[in-house]
Design a protein around this motif. Structure first.
Motif, PDB file in Angstrom:
ATOM      1  N   LEU A  75       0.844  -1.193   0.000  1.00 54.92           N
ATOM      2  CA  LEU A  75       0.000   0.000   0.000  1.00 54.92           C
ATOM      3  C   LEU A  75       0.874   1.235   0.000  1.00 54.92           C
ATOM      4  N   SER A  76       0.403   2.294  -0.651  1.00 54.98           N
ATOM      5  CA  SER A  76       1.051   3.599  -0.563  1.00 54.98           C
ATOM      6  C   SER A  76      -0.001   4.629  -0.175  1.00 54.98           C
ATOM      7  N   GLY A  77       0.446   5.805   0.200  1.00 56.89           N
ATOM      8  CA  GLY A  77      -0.493   6.861   0.552  1.00 56.89           C
ATOM      9  C   GLY A  77      -0.141   7.529   1.861  1.00 56.89           C
ATOM     10  N   THR A  78      -1.143   7.734   2.711  1.00 57.35           N
ATOM     11  CA  THR A  78      -0.929   8.380   4.000  1.00 57.35           C
ATOM     12  C   THR A  78       0.184   7.685   4.772  1.00 57.35           C
ATOM     13  N   ALA A  79       0.239   6.381   4.701  1.00 60.60           N
ATOM     14  CA  ALA A  79       1.350   5.591   5.247  1.00 60.60           C
ATOM     15  C   ALA A  79       1.721   4.548   4.215  1.00 60.60           C
ATOM     16  N   GLU A 116      -2.999  -1.845  10.809  1.00 60.78           N
ATOM     17  CA  GLU A 116      -3.596  -0.819  11.661  1.00 60.78           C
ATOM     18  C   GLU A 116      -3.081   0.520  11.152  1.00 60.78           C
ATOM     19  N   LEU A 117      -3.919   1.251  10.422  1.00 58.47           N
ATOM     20  CA  LEU A 117      -3.460   2.386   9.631  1.00 58.47           C
ATOM     21  C   LEU A 117      -4.084   3.691  10.081  1.00 58.47           C
ATOM     22  N   GLU A 118      -3.348   4.771   9.873  1.00 60.35           N
ATOM     23  CA  GLU A 118      -3.869   6.101  10.112  1.00 60.35           C
ATOM     24  C   GLU A 118      -4.951   6.413   9.079  1.00 60.35           C
ATOM     25  N   PRO A 119      -5.979   7.156   9.456  1.00 64.73           N
ATOM     26  CA  PRO A 119      -6.983   7.566   8.473  1.00 64.73           C
ATOM     27  C   PRO A 119      -6.331   8.376   7.354  1.00 64.73           C
ATOM     28  N   GLY A 120      -6.867   8.245   6.147  1.00 64.40           N
ATOM     29  CA  GLY A 120      -6.332   9.010   5.025  1.00 64.40           C
ATOM     30  C   GLY A 120      -6.583   8.330   3.701  1.00 64.40           C
ATOM     31  N   SER A 121      -5.882   8.785   2.688  1.00 67.54           N
ATOM     32  CA  SER A 121      -6.016   8.255   1.333  1.00 67.54           C
ATOM     33  C   SER A 121      -4.912   7.236   1.067  1.00 67.54           C
ATOM     34  N   TYR A 122      -5.284   6.116   0.457  1.00 65.78           N
ATOM     35  CA  TYR A 122      -4.342   5.038   0.192  1.00 65.78           C
ATOM     36  C   TYR A 122      -4.516   4.526  -1.236  1.00 65.78           C
ATOM     37  N   THR A 123      -3.483   3.846  -1.701  1.00 70.63           N
ATOM     38  CA  THR A 123      -3.528   3.170  -3.002  1.00 70.63           C
ATOM     39  C   THR A 123      -3.032   1.745  -2.823  1.00 70.63           C
ATOM     40  N   LEU A 124      -3.831   0.788  -3.259  1.00 71.86           N
ATOM     41  CA  LEU A 124      -3.405  -0.604  -3.271  1.00 71.86           C
ATOM     42  C   LEU A 124      -2.554  -0.815  -4.513  1.00 71.86           C
ATOM     43  N   VAL A 156     -11.061  -8.337 -15.306  1.00 69.82           N
ATOM     44  CA  VAL A 156     -11.591  -7.812 -14.056  1.00 69.82           C
ATOM     45  C   VAL A 156     -12.201  -6.442 -14.290  1.00 69.82           C
ATOM     46  N   SER A 157     -13.055  -6.034 -13.386  1.00 67.67           N
ATOM     47  CA  SER A 157     -13.692  -4.721 -13.486  1.00 67.67           C
ATOM     48  C   SER A 157     -12.791  -3.612 -12.966  1.00 67.67           C
ATOM     49  N   ASN A 158     -11.982  -3.919 -11.964  1.00 64.39           N
ATOM     50  CA  ASN A 158     -11.108  -2.925 -11.348  1.00 64.39           C
ATOM     51  C   ASN A 158      -9.706  -3.494 -11.210  1.00 64.39           C
ATOM     52  N   THR A 159      -8.750  -2.843 -11.853  1.00 61.38           N
ATOM     53  CA  THR A 159      -7.365  -3.274 -11.789  1.00 61.38           C
ATOM     54  C   THR A 159      -6.605  -2.439 -10.767  1.00 61.38           C
ATOM     55  N   LEU A 160      -5.378  -2.854 -10.486  1.00 65.85           N
ATOM     56  CA  LEU A 160      -4.474  -2.062  -9.652  1.00 65.85           C
ATOM     57  C   LEU A 160      -3.663  -1.126 -10.549  1.00 65.85           C
ATOM     58  N   PRO A 161      -3.216   0.018 -10.032  1.00 65.87           N
ATOM     59  CA  PRO A 161      -3.386   0.508  -8.660  1.00 65.87           C
ATOM     60  C   PRO A 161      -4.815   0.978  -8.408  1.00 65.87           C
ATOM     61  N   MET A 162      -5.261   0.846  -7.151  1.00 68.40           N
ATOM     62  CA  MET A 162      -6.628   1.171  -6.773  1.00 68.40           C
ATOM     63  C   MET A 162      -6.613   2.127  -5.581  1.00 68.40           C
ATOM     64  N   ASP A 163      -7.263   3.260  -5.750  1.00 69.68           N
ATOM     65  CA  ASP A 163      -7.314   4.278  -4.692  1.00 69.68           C
ATOM     66  C   ASP A 163      -8.523   4.059  -3.779  1.00 69.68           C
TER      67      ASP A 163
END
Length: 334
Positions: A75-79, A116-124, A156-163
């Protein structure tokens, strides 16, 4: 997977959900409270969707019926959570259930402190499912979420990266579809194969010129194909390290001053422990040549990661391998 029947499919899609286990939905959470994530898997047969793949799937094996044991996540993003070289490992609960009222059972992962993650925006960025024991080198990749750049993305309907977003204390469900994994079509998932295998990579750069009958140099348009070296000089082709549908090709053109130019072509190569041997071929492309399969072979040969490292300068800057076709200074292989 003992609980699921795959009739004749090599490919299957799996919906996966992120979910937290901290609080009931609708209960306000104090500021700063972390969310806990786990995954739920849903397996469906996609044998009727073969048209989404550009190549024939005839004679490919059925999907493995091994039970999922753990997942690897980046995962990337807030953490940041994990990397391709060192993804986070999360155990899968051995007892599946049915949580969406469809005919198939769903597996779910155990609670993990890594999620266990901080709230925020992430990308798988990466999601893969394995059988066996994470500490056992014999464990195998059985499902993987395809990347948007792969030719299997149409399954698939949704590929990675996924926000997605995570709220404080809230349960978050994110569907993640995965395909059954087959290493014979490893490049079709949209990742470099060494990303999937978790190996390090080194960068190899190539530039080329060709000369006319008077000896004038011109920048070359070319394609590079690379395989692992098989160890046999009579048949040197091992595993391909390029995607035949999207091979390594440099760019050429004319700049604002009217001069012809060509770019240096750089691409990654797997760099595991010990000596890595590769076999490469370079094709010069003329106007009208098929970019994927045409051209004239001008350089071929076996080389190693040590040869690639010999091009590195200070600060790991990389010089390029320079070939010259039909020039006074000829080519001697890689």
């Amino acid at each position: 997977m003992k609980n699921l029947k795959l009739l004749c499919a090599y490919l299957a899609v799996v919906g996966l959900m992120f979910t937290s286990c901290t609080q009931d939905d609708g209960v306000p959470a104090p500021d700063g409270e972390k969310a806990k994530l786990s995954f739920t898997t849903i397996l469906n047969d996609l044998v009727d969707n073969k048209s989404a793949l550009k190549q024939s799937l005839e004679n490919l094996p059925e999907c493995s019926d091994d039970a999922p044991a753990y997942v690897e996540v980046v995962l990337s993003g807030t953490a940041s959570v994990g990397t391709m070289e060192n993804p986070v490992v999360v155990a899968v609960n051995a007892t599946p259930g049915n949580y969406d009222d469809d005919p198939e059972l769903e597996y779910f992962t155990e609670e993990s402190t890594d999620l266990e993650l901080e709230p925020g925006s992430y990308t798988l960025e990466y999601f893969a499912v394995y059988n066996g024991d994470p500490a056992d080198a014999s464990s195998s990749l059985i499902w993987i979420a395809p990347h948007e750049n792969g030719s299997l993305a149409g399954f698939v309907s949704n590929t990675l990266p996924m926000d997605f977003n995570l709220g404080a204390g809230a349960k978050k469900y994110l569907d993640v579809e995965v395909l059954c994994f087959d290493d014979r079509v490893v490049n079709e998932y949209g990742y470099l194969f060494f990303d999937i295998e978790g190996q390090r990579a080194i960068e190899f750069c190539v530039f080329g010129n060709y000369c006319d009958e008077d000896g004038r140099h011109f920048p070359a348009n070319f394609r590079v194909e690379v395989w692992t070296y098989s160890g046999s000089s009579s048949n040197p082709y091992g595993t391909p390290l390029f995607d035949p549908e999207n091979p390594y090709i440099n760019e050429v053109g004319v700049n604002d001053d009217g001069d012809e130019f060509a770019t240096v072509l750089c691409f990654p190569l797997p760099d595991g422990p010990g000596v890595d041997s590769y076999y490469g071929e370079i094709y010069i492309l003329e106007p009208g040549d098929d970019q994927n399969t045409g051209g004239r072979l001008v350089v071929s040969g076996q080389f190693t990661d040590a040869n690639v490292r010999s091009l590195f300068g200070q600060g790991d800057t990389s010089d390029y391998y320079h070939f010259r076709e039909d020039c006074t200074m000829g080519n001697t292989g890689f």
